[in-house]
Motif scaffolding. Structure first.
Motif, PDB file in Angstrom:
ATOM      1  N   PHE A  36      53.894  51.455  40.774  1.00  0.00           N
ATOM      2  CA  PHE A  36      52.592  51.371  41.321  1.00  0.00           C
ATOM      3  C   PHE A  36      51.311  51.982  40.724  1.00  0.00           C
ATOM      4  CE2 PHE A  36      55.739  51.238  44.849  1.00  0.00           C
ATOM      5  CZ  PHE A  36      55.321  50.296  45.579  1.00  0.00           C
ATOM      6  N   THR A  37      51.714  52.722  39.509  1.00  0.00           N
ATOM      7  CA  THR A  37      50.498  53.383  38.766  1.00  0.00           C
ATOM      8  C   THR A  37      50.798  53.025  37.323  1.00  0.00           C
ATOM      9  OG1 THR A  37      50.604  55.179  40.241  1.00  0.00           O
ATOM     10  CG2 THR A  37      49.545  55.488  37.948  1.00  0.00           C
ATOM     11  N   LEU A  38      51.885  52.942  36.576  1.00  0.00           N
ATOM     12  CA  LEU A  38      51.685  52.632  35.115  1.00  0.00           C
ATOM     13  C   LEU A  38      51.605  51.235  34.868  1.00  0.00           C
ATOM     14  CD1 LEU A  38      51.892  54.035  32.551  1.00  0.00           C
ATOM     15  CD2 LEU A  38      54.260  53.888  32.604  1.00  0.00           C
ATOM     16  N   LEU A  39      52.282  50.321  35.752  1.00  0.00           N
ATOM     17  CA  LEU A  39      52.459  48.851  35.508  1.00  0.00           C
ATOM     18  C   LEU A  39      51.037  48.205  35.721  1.00  0.00           C
ATOM     19  CD1 LEU A  39      56.017  47.755  36.640  1.00  0.00           C
ATOM     20  CD2 LEU A  39      54.853  48.353  34.271  1.00  0.00           C
ATOM     21  N   PRO A  40      50.389  48.529  36.654  1.00  0.00           N
ATOM     22  CA  PRO A  40      49.032  47.962  37.032  1.00  0.00           C
ATOM     23  C   PRO A  40      48.154  48.279  36.061  1.00  0.00           C
ATOM     24  CG  PRO A  40      49.642  48.385  39.078  1.00  0.00           C
ATOM     25  CD  PRO A  40      50.608  49.221  38.103  1.00  0.00           C
ATOM     26  N   LEU A  45      44.863  46.764  31.178  1.00  0.00           N
ATOM     27  CA  LEU A  45      44.826  47.223  29.514  1.00  0.00           C
ATOM     28  C   LEU A  45      44.897  46.112  28.779  1.00  0.00           C
ATOM     29  CD1 LEU A  45      43.838  49.041  27.215  1.00  0.00           C
ATOM     30  CD2 LEU A  45      46.080  49.940  27.309  1.00  0.00           C
ATOM     31  N   GLY A  46      46.307  45.309  29.114  1.00  0.00           N
ATOM     32  CA  GLY A  46      46.749  44.209  28.174  1.00  0.00           C
ATOM     33  C   GLY A  46      45.858  42.986  28.185  1.00  0.00           C
ATOM     34  N   TYR A  47      45.285  42.888  29.678  1.00  0.00           N
ATOM     35  CA  TYR A  47      44.302  41.587  29.785  1.00  0.00           C
ATOM     36  C   TYR A  47      42.968  41.841  29.046  1.00  0.00           C
ATOM     37  CZ  TYR A  47      43.170  37.423  32.306  1.00  0.00           C
ATOM     38  OH  TYR A  47      42.689  36.204  32.659  1.00  0.00           O
ATOM     39  N   ALA A  48      42.594  43.152  29.178  1.00  0.00           N
ATOM     40  CA  ALA A  48      41.451  43.497  28.474  1.00  0.00           C
ATOM     41  C   ALA A  48      41.445  43.162  26.895  1.00  0.00           C
ATOM     42  CB  ALA A  48      40.902  44.972  28.797  1.00  0.00           C
ATOM     43  N   LEU A  49      42.570  43.793  26.205  1.00  0.00           N
ATOM     44  CA  LEU A  49      42.724  43.583  25.001  1.00  0.00           C
ATOM     45  C   LEU A  49      43.224  42.062  24.509  1.00  0.00           C
ATOM     46  CD1 LEU A  49      44.661  46.775  24.078  1.00  0.00           C
ATOM     47  CD2 LEU A  49      42.266  46.154  23.829  1.00  0.00           C
ATOM     48  N   ASP A  60      48.324  35.629  23.581  1.00  0.00           N
ATOM     49  CA  ASP A  60      48.090  34.945  22.514  1.00  0.00           C
ATOM     50  C   ASP A  60      47.608  35.878  21.476  1.00  0.00           C
ATOM     51  OD1 ASP A  60      49.064  32.814  24.018  1.00  0.00           O
ATOM     52  OD2 ASP A  60      46.971  32.133  24.262  1.00  0.00           O
ATOM     53  N   GLY A  61      46.780  36.865  21.586  1.00  0.00           N
ATOM     54  CA  GLY A  61      46.393  37.643  20.648  1.00  0.00           C
ATOM     55  C   GLY A  61      45.776  38.840  21.103  1.00  0.00           C
ATOM     56  N   LEU A  62      45.553  39.904  20.222  1.00  0.00           N
ATOM     57  CA  LEU A  62      44.782  41.105  20.726  1.00  0.00           C
ATOM     58  C   LEU A  62      43.273  41.116  19.959  1.00  0.00           C
ATOM     59  CD1 LEU A  62      47.811  43.712  20.491  1.00  0.00           C
ATOM     60  CD2 LEU A  62      46.939  42.594  22.488  1.00  0.00           C
ATOM     61  N   THR A  63      42.389  41.665  20.684  1.00  0.00           N
ATOM     62  CA  THR A  63      40.861  41.755  20.295  1.00  0.00           C
ATOM     63  C   THR A  63      40.335  42.886  20.964  1.00  0.00           C
ATOM     64  OG1 THR A  63      38.996  40.585  19.839  1.00  0.00           O
ATOM     65  CG2 THR A  63      40.292  39.874  21.897  1.00  0.00           C
ATOM     66  N   LEU A  64      39.417  43.233  20.373  1.00  0.00           N
ATOM     67  CA  LEU A  64      38.310  44.323  20.982  1.00  0.00           C
ATOM     68  C   LEU A  64      36.996  43.710  21.416  1.00  0.00           C
ATOM     69  CD1 LEU A  64      38.875  47.475  18.952  1.00  0.00           C
ATOM     70  CD2 LEU A  64      39.918  47.115  21.117  1.00  0.00           C
ATOM     71  N   ILE A 257      38.993  49.517  32.980  1.00  0.00           N
ATOM     72  CA  ILE A 257      39.680  50.477  31.935  1.00  0.00           C
ATOM     73  C   ILE A 257      38.710  51.156  31.213  1.00  0.00           C
ATOM     74  CG2 ILE A 257      40.764  50.468  29.567  1.00  0.00           C
ATOM     75  CD1 ILE A 257      42.709  49.594  31.746  1.00  0.00           C
ATOM     76  N   THR A 258      37.445  50.926  31.150  1.00  0.00           N
ATOM     77  CA  THR A 258      36.468  52.049  30.660  1.00  0.00           C
ATOM     78  C   THR A 258      36.268  52.879  31.778  1.00  0.00           C
ATOM     79  OG1 THR A 258      35.551  50.308  29.151  1.00  0.00           O
ATOM     80  CG2 THR A 258      34.144  52.184  29.846  1.00  0.00           C
ATOM     81  N   LEU A 259      35.856  52.613  32.969  1.00  0.00           N
ATOM     82  CA  LEU A 259      35.713  53.573  33.870  1.00  0.00           C
ATOM     83  C   LEU A 259      36.809  54.410  34.202  1.00  0.00           C
ATOM     84  CD1 LEU A 259      33.929  51.149  36.492  1.00  0.00           C
ATOM     85  CD2 LEU A 259      32.939  52.767  34.912  1.00  0.00           C
ATOM     86  N   PHE A 260      38.122  53.903  34.405  1.00  0.00           N
ATOM     87  CA  PHE A 260      39.463  54.675  34.229  1.00  0.00           C
ATOM     88  C   PHE A 260      39.530  55.949  33.105  1.00  0.00           C
ATOM     89  CE2 PHE A 260      43.752  55.286  33.097  1.00  0.00           C
ATOM     90  CZ  PHE A 260      44.203  56.042  34.210  1.00  0.00           C
TER      91      PHE A 260
END
Length: 284
Positions: A36-40, A45-49, A60-64, A257-260
Motif C-alpha cells: 500500500f505504500t512502497l509499490l505505488p 517514480l518509474g513512470y516519472a523516469l 522503454d527507457g529512462l530519462t530525466l 514525486i517532487t512534492l513527496f
C-alpha cells in the motif's frame, strides 16, 4: 529451537540494567507497507523516469526529461513560490503569536495552558470543507474582502499550524527551568524582554525547529483550503497539481514525486530534531 536470552549489565551494589532491544516489524506489517505504500511510490517514480511506458512490463527507457520540464515550467515555479510565501508567512505569524502565549501560560498563567490545550483541538474538530464555506461567507465581501487573496490562506494556515507549534514549544518549555533562568538573567542586569530573547529562546530552539519543520511539511501539501478560498487566482502547488491532472502522466508523476520527496525531507528533519531533543533530555 530458538532461545531468547536477556542480557543485563550489573555491578556490585547497582541494580542490573536491561539492554534495550529493537522491535522488528512483523512480516504482515512489512507486506502491508510494501503493497500500500512502497509499490505505488515505486510505480509513480518509474513512470516519472520513463521516456515511454506502454503495454510492456518495463519502461522503454529512462530519462530525466519530465523533471527538467517540470522545473523549467514558469507556472510551476510561480506555484512553488506562492506556496513557499504563504507557508513561511503563516509559520512566522504562528511563532510570533504562539511563543509569547506558551511562555506566559508556562510561567504566570497555568490556567491558560488548559484553555490552549482545548483550543488547539478545534482545527481538527471542524472539517476543512465546513470551515471553508464559513470563511467564504464571512470574507467574500464587507469591510474585509479577503477571498481570493493570499492573506486569507495565510491566516487560515495559522490556525492549522497552531496545534503543532503550541505543543512543540510548550513541551520544550517544560524541559527547562524557565523561572530560574529568568531570575538569573535579571539578577545579572537583563530586562525581562532581553532575558526572554537571549536566554529562553536559545533553550527552546529545538522545539521551535520541530514545530517549523512539521508544520511546514503539513501546510505545503494542504489542498482543500487553497482550492476553495483562492483557487486559480493564487495557484499553489496542490492547486497546480489538481489543474495539471489531465496533462501528461509522466509530467504529473514527476510533480507528485517532487512534492513527496520535499515533504519527506521536511518530516525527516523535524523527526531528527525531535530525536535530538529527546536524547539531550535523557542525557543532560
Amino acid at each position: 529451537m530458538s532461545q531468547s536470552v536477556d542480557l543485563t549489565l550489573s555491578r556490585s551494589g547497582v541494580s542490573p540494567l536491561p539492554i534495550c532491544r529493537l522491535a522488528w516489524p512483523s512480516p504482515y506489517a512489512l507486506v502491508v507497507w510494501s503493497v500500500f505504500t512502497l509499490l505505488p511510490l515505486l510505480a509513480t517514480l518509474g513512470y516519472a523516469l520513463a521516456s515511454s511506458w506502454g503495454a510492456t512490463l518495463l519502461p522503454d527507457g529512462l530519462t530525466l526529461k519530465w523533471f527538467w520540464e517540470l522545473w523549467s515550467t514558469p507556472r510551476f515555479q510561480w506555484a512553488f513560490a506562492r506556496s513557499m510565501l504563504v507557508t513561511v508567512g503563516a509559520l512566522v505569524l504562528s511563532l510570533v503569536l504562539v511563543v509569547p502565549v506558551a511562555f506566559l501560560a508556562h510561567t504566570r498563567y497555568p490556567r491558560l495552558d488548559a484553555w490552549m490545550s482545548g483550543l488547539i483541538l478545534v482545527p481538527f474538530a471542524v472539517p476543512p470543507v465546513v470551515s471553508s464555506v464559513g470563511l467564504l461567507q464571512l470574507y467574500a465581501g464587507g469591510p474585509l474582502p479577503l477571498v481570493g487573496t493570499p492573506w486569507i490562506l495565510m491566516f487560515t494556515y495559522v490556525t492549522i499550524a497552531l496545534p503543532f507549534v503550541y505543543r512543540a514549544i510548550a513541551n520544550s518549555l517544560r524541559t527547562i527551568d524557565v523561572r530560574s533562568l529568568m531570575e538569573a538573567a535579571q539578577l545579572l542586569g537583563a530586562t525581562p524582554f532581553k532575558a526572554f530573547f537571549l536566554v529562553i529562546l536559545p533553550n527552546i530552539r529545538v522545539g521551535v525547529q520541530v514545530a517549523v519543520f512539521l508544520s511546514f511539511s503539513f501546510l505545503i501539501g494542504e489542498f482543500v483550503f487553497a482550492n476553495m478560498l483562492v483557487g486559480t487566482r493564487f495557484e499553489t502547488l496542490q492547486v497546480y497539481l489538481n489543474n495539471m491532472r489531465g496533462s501528461s502522466g509522466h509530467f504529473t508523476s514527476a510533480l507528485v514525486i517532487t512534492l513527496f520527496l520535499f515533504t519527506l525531507l521536511l518530516t525527516w528533519l523535524g523527526n531528527r530534531q525531535a530525536g535530538h531533543a529527546i536524547t539531550k533530555g535523557a542525557n543532560p
